[in-house]
Structure formats: C-alpha cells, structure tokens
Design an enzyme around this catalytic site. Structure first.
Site, mmCIF file in Angstrom:
data_model
loop_
_atom_site.group_PDB
_atom_site.id
_atom_site.type_symbol
_atom_site.label_atom_id
_atom_site.label_comp_id
_atom_site.label_asym_id
_atom_site.label_seq_id
_atom_site.Cartn_x
_atom_site.Cartn_y
_atom_site.Cartn_z
ATOM 1 N N ARG A 80 0.918 -1.109 -0.144
ATOM 2 C CA ARG A 80 -0.044 0.031 -0.004
ATOM 3 C C ARG A 80 0.921 1.263 -0.132
ATOM 4 O O ARG A 80 -0.061 2.467 -0.768
ATOM 5 C CB ARG A 80 -0.968 0.596 1.256
ATOM 6 C CG ARG A 80 -2.271 0.971 1.223
ATOM 7 C CD ARG A 80 -1.596 2.468 1.851
ATOM 8 N NE ARG A 80 -1.049 2.204 3.323
ATOM 9 C CZ ARG A 80 0.253 2.774 3.615
ATOM 10 N NH1 ARG A 80 0.229 3.847 3.374
ATOM 11 N NH2 ARG A 80 0.503 2.640 4.955
ATOM 12 N N THR A 110 10.179 14.872 4.200
ATOM 13 C CA THR A 110 10.984 15.415 5.537
ATOM 14 C C THR A 110 11.925 14.918 5.714
ATOM 15 O O THR A 110 12.583 15.100 4.484
ATOM 16 C CB THR A 110 9.870 13.824 6.332
ATOM 17 O OG1 THR A 110 9.135 13.601 6.117
ATOM 18 C CG2 THR A 110 10.376 13.914 7.495
ATOM 19 N N SER A 133 6.538 17.188 11.616
ATOM 20 C CA SER A 133 5.265 17.913 11.528
ATOM 21 C C SER A 133 5.731 19.113 11.542
ATOM 22 O O SER A 133 4.777 20.203 11.032
ATOM 23 C CB SER A 133 5.002 17.535 12.575
ATOM 24 O OG SER A 133 4.839 16.160 13.005
ATOM 25 N N TRP A 182 13.802 9.410 5.847
ATOM 26 C CA TRP A 182 12.319 9.074 6.237
ATOM 27 C C TRP A 182 11.743 9.000 4.820
ATOM 28 O O TRP A 182 10.637 9.004 4.869
ATOM 29 C CB TRP A 182 11.453 9.092 6.784
ATOM 30 C CG TRP A 182 12.453 8.651 8.671
ATOM 31 C CD1 TRP A 182 12.694 10.018 9.691
ATOM 32 C CD2 TRP A 182 12.351 7.651 9.008
ATOM 33 N NE1 TRP A 182 13.434 8.674 10.621
ATOM 34 C CE2 TRP A 182 13.062 7.499 9.873
ATOM 35 C CE3 TRP A 182 11.117 5.743 8.773
ATOM 36 C CZ2 TRP A 182 13.343 6.277 11.193
ATOM 37 C CZ3 TRP A 182 11.543 4.926 9.709
ATOM 38 C CH2 TRP A 182 13.136 4.754 11.211
ATOM 39 N N ILE A 183 12.244 9.118 3.892
ATOM 40 C CA ILE A 183 11.480 8.260 2.398
ATOM 41 C C ILE A 183 11.081 7.673 2.083
ATOM 42 O O ILE A 183 12.261 6.166 1.799
ATOM 43 C CB ILE A 183 11.999 9.560 1.577
ATOM 44 C CG1 ILE A 183 12.473 10.998 1.732
ATOM 45 C CG2 ILE A 183 12.050 9.952 0.155
ATOM 46 C CD1 ILE A 183 11.240 11.870 2.037
ATOM 47 N N SER A 184 10.009 6.885 2.099
ATOM 48 C CA SER A 184 9.314 6.018 1.204
ATOM 49 C C SER A 184 10.064 5.253 -0.121
ATOM 50 O O SER A 184 9.502 6.754 -0.963
ATOM 51 C CB SER A 184 7.959 5.798 1.210
ATOM 52 O OG SER A 184 6.793 6.046 2.681
ATOM 53 N N ALA A 201 0.966 -16.274 23.456
ATOM 54 C CA ALA A 201 2.759 -15.966 22.527
ATOM 55 C C ALA A 201 2.604 -16.678 21.648
ATOM 56 O O ALA A 201 3.888 -15.758 21.089
ATOM 57 C CB ALA A 201 2.849 -17.231 23.963
ATOM 58 N N GLU A 240 2.178 11.175 7.236
ATOM 59 C CA GLU A 240 1.053 11.730 7.248
ATOM 60 C C GLU A 240 0.523 12.394 7.764
ATOM 61 O O GLU A 240 -1.155 12.694 7.839
ATOM 62 C CB GLU A 240 0.393 10.601 5.911
ATOM 63 C CG GLU A 240 1.076 10.608 4.336
ATOM 64 C CD GLU A 240 0.436 10.383 2.761
ATOM 65 O OE1 GLU A 240 -0.002 10.704 3.266
ATOM 66 O OE2 GLU A 240 1.069 9.343 2.110
ATOM 67 N N GLY A 241 1.017 13.380 8.787
ATOM 68 C CA GLY A 241 0.510 13.963 10.147
ATOM 69 C C GLY A 241 -0.027 12.994 10.830
ATOM 70 O O GLY A 241 -0.117 12.112 10.967
#
Ligand SMILES: Cc1cc2nc3c(=O)[nH]c(=O)nc-3n(C[C@H](O)[C@H](O)[C@H](O)COP(=O)(O)OP(=O)(O)OC[C@H]3O[C@@H](n4cnc5c(N)ncnc54)[C@H](O)[C@@H]3O)c2cc1C
Length: 407
Positions: free
Chosen positions: A86, A128, A134, A158-160, A346, A369-370
């Site tokens: 996704r 970012t 933020s 933190w870049i997809s 467990a 994304e917030g």
C-alpha cells in the site's frame, strides 16, 4: 440519494487485486519481511500489469482512468496483504502522480506522469528532513537560481522508496528571506530525478516495521534542476505539499482499513482453532469483545474513506474528511493489531504468525502523513473555527464515471 453499492468496475478491480495479492504476494511476504527484502520485480511488475501504478490517472496520460474509490479499494486490498504494498500506492500513485496530474504542465505530464502511470518509472515524495517532520517550515533544503536552472542542496529522510524511485517530488526553499521568517510562501516544488548529478540515496538503518518495503534518505549535493521541473508557481510548494497529502492520506486511510480487516480475519481464524479450558477461545466473552471491536472499527473506517473517495469523485474539497478518515483508521489499526497479537497469545509474539507483522506495520501510519497528534489538532481547529480550507489554484479533477455511478 445515498448508494453504498460498488459499481461493476469497482467490484472487478477489488476482486483482481485481492486475487493477485493472495496468489502472488501472500505466499512470499513473511520471508521477504524476515529478510528485509523489497521484491521489486514481483511487486512493481505485478502492480504495473494490474494498472495500479496509474490507477486514477486518465487514460490520455497513460493511466487506467479509474475513479478515486478504486484507488481506495486497491489500497485496502493491498494492505490486507502487507503494508509495504500500500505504501507504493500512497507515494507513487497518491502523493506523486495525482499531484503531477493536478499541478503539472502538459510538458511535465508527458515527461513524468505518462511513464509513471504506465509503471515504467517509479515516483516518491520528499518533504521530511532530519530536522523537519510535522514542522515543515523547519526544513533546510534550499534551491538557488543559476541561469535557467535551480541548484538544490539538502537532505530528505524517512522517504518511502528512496532507493527504488526514479523521480521525486521535492520541496525546497527558493526565497531565503522568507525562510528566515518561516513564511511558507518561500517554498517551491520540483521534480528531481535520481539520475541527476549530485543525487545519492541510502536505506534508513534499523527500521523495525514495513520490512518488506524500502524506506531511506536521499541527499542532494548541488543538484542542478531545469526550470521546466518547477511544479506549479514559485512559492506554491507548501500548498502543493499539503494538496499531495490529501491524496496520500486517502490511501493511508483505506490501507489501514485493510489492515484492520486482516487483523480481524486472522483473529477469527485463530479463535476458532485455539482451545483453552475445553472450548475454542472464541467462546470467551473477552475474546469476542476484541473481535467485535475490530469489526466495528473496520466498518467505520471503511465508511469514512468511502465518503472521502465520493467527495473526490465529485470534485469537492475533502481535506477535513480525508484527515479524519486517516486519523481514525490508523489509530484503529493500532488497536486491532494489538488485539490481534493478544488473541494469538504467545504465538502472536512470534513471526510464525502474521499478527506480529501487523503490529509492527501499523505504527508507521500513525506517524506519517500527519501524526495522530497533528490530526487531532486539525480536527479540533476545524470545530473551533481556527482552521478553514480555502480553495487552491488547482483542484483534483473530479471523476465523471465515479460521479455517475454513485450519485
Ligand atoms: C515508515 C515511514 C515512511 C515515511 N515516508 C515518508 C515519505 O515518503 N516522504 C516524506 O516526506 N516523509 C515520510 N515519512 C516521514 C513522516 O512524514 C514524518 O515522520 C512525520 O511527518 C512526523 O515527523 P517527525 O518524525 O519529524 O516527528 P516530529 O514532527 O518531530 O514529532 C515528534 C512528536 O511530537 C508530536 N508533535 C509535533 N508537533 C506537535 C504539535 N504541534 N502538537 C502536538 N504534538 C506535536 C508528534 O505528534 C510526535 O508525536 C515517513 C515516516 C515513516 C515512519
């Protein structure tokens, strides 16, 4: 009139993604997650064949021309299998392609949107930075004009798909005075190609979730970007970044909804198989409570993203509704994943079962994304009258087929 039914096209899309995910991805996902392996060929190749990489891009720009509800359905089905799938919809199809479609020039659409929608090129979103998440205005990346080019220097973290994507939507300060005053009117948006000189990327070390996906950083060391790659007008970067988030958040909301469903289904299956005190654990009321909670969260989250998709199809502003859908679904997915581990006892604490993967994967969406807190503040601000959405110069095109099928 309200119509909750899906059109034939929407049902077919949902079914095709579900079949592909269960046959082609689900059997391998545990191993890829364990090995921290992004299976580029299988995933991107399969998604391109299904038309998912240009799902809501009109056919004239190389896409499948499906409506925004289809984008949501695909996101839900993909995250049912694994969050890493996704994420591709969020950054490539949502944040990047729909922004190019809305804000790009004809030339930019031809050069970038068409190959992206056809799945020949993959795209990411670079907002970012190490010192700014933020607080977007805290970013340090700058773009300085040099003749008919812009020279960009800075680092995005933190870049997809940082190590995977070919093109990135990048935000940088083009007005140094406004940067000092933290005036977002000094930020502009650019398309930066991986192939440009001075661009380098690497993975985010020791990441503990979405392990079958790729998350990293990229650095721009005096990268020269042609003037033709400025998206929108100079100074519109902040608005464009926020516009893109309206599309990305929609896919995150629908995806988190799929994750809740995955937790629900895994929990139901396990509750009927595991016995304690002589009965299936599903017979215990406290286990039922957790399963019932997953169902109510799933149904509520789905209605919220569907409403948001309906607003998009109708060309109506949906920042508030999409934000609510994203906030609700991601927080609910965290609840569902926690209870899914709990129901597995467990065994939920081992990667032999998928519950642990769901638990690790859900957390990212409560941050990107917030964050949960930023969305809470936004919703309160709408209610208190501190926040009002004004029309932007460019709006996401309505989808006429989607409108016809649902209104
Ligand atoms: C897996 C993953 C993938 C990502 N992919 C991308 C990507 O593709 N592109 C991209 O640009 N970014 C991406 N991000 C980055 C993500 O968008 C940021 O992490 C996010 O915006 C939060 O920023 P931060 O991490 O700097 O946290 P901070 O902004 O430093 O926040 C830290 C904490 O303080 C709270 N906080 C901050 N400000 C306030 C406030 N005003 N009121 C109340 N609480 C507040 C936050 O809610 C949070 O709890 C990704 C992140 C992850 C984890």
């Amino acid at each position: 009139m309200i119509d909750f039914s899906l059109s034939d096209e929407q049902k077919l899309l949902e079914q095709s993604v579900r079949e592909w995910g269960s046959k082609e991805v689900a059997p391998f996902i545990r191993e890829n997650d364990r090995r921290h392996h992004f299976d580029r060929e299988r995933i991107l190749g399969g998604m391109a064949k299904l038309g998912l990489l240009g799902i809501s891009v009109p056919q004239e720009y190389g896409g499948a021309g499906m409506d925004y509800v289809c984008l949501g359905l695909a996101s839900e089905e993909l995250e049912y299998v694994d969050t890493s799938l996704r994420v591709i919809m969020s950054v490539h199809a949502g944040l990047n392609c729909l922004t190019l479609l809305t804000w790009g020039t004809e030339d930019q659409k031809k050069r970038y949107l068409v190959p992206q929608a056809q799945g020949r090129k993959i795209a990411g979103y670079g907002l970012t930075e190490p010192s700014a998440g933020s607080d977007v205005r805290g970013m340090q990346t700058t773009a300085v004009r040099k003749g008919d080019r812009w020279v960009i220097s800075g680092e995005k973290s933190w870049i997809s798909l940082a190590d995977v994507a070919d093109n990135f939507l990048v935000f940088a300060w083009t007005d140094q005075e406004k940067k000092k005053q933290r005036d977002p009117g000094g930020i502009s948006a650019f398309i930066v190609e991986r192939s440009f000189k001075g661009f380098s990327s690497g993975p985010m070390k020791e990441k503990w979730g979405i392990l079958a996906g790729n998350t990293g950083f990229f650095k721009m060391d005096e990268v020269e970007v042609p003037e033709e790659n400025v998206i929108g007008r100079l100074g519109e970067g902040f608005k464009i970044a926020m516009f893109a988030l309206d599309q990305g958040r929609f896919t995150v909301a629908a995806g988190a909804t799929g994750l809740i469903r995955a937790c629900r289904d895994a929990s139901v299956a396990y509750a009927k198989q595991r016995k304690t005190f002589g009965v299936e654990i599903g017979q215990h009321q406290l286990v039922k409570e957790m399963i019932a909670g997953m169902e109510s969260d799933y149904q509520s989250a789905r209605l919220l993203w569907l409403r948001s998709g309906w607003l998009k199809n109708n060309g109506l502003r949906n920042t508030r509704e999409t934000g609510l859908a994203k906030w609700f679904a991601t927080v609910a997915s965290e609840r569902a994943a926690g209870d899914c581990v709990q129901i597995h006892g467990a065994n939920g604490y081992s990667d032999e079962y998928p519950a642990g993967r769901f638990y690790r994967n859900c957390k990212g969406a409560v941050i990107y994304e917030g964050t949960r807190e930023i969305h809470k503040v936004m919703q309160a601000d709408y209610l208190l009258g501190y926040r009002v959405d004004r029309p932007t110069r460019c709006e996401l095109p309505a989808h006429s087929e989607g409108v016809k099928s649902q209104v």
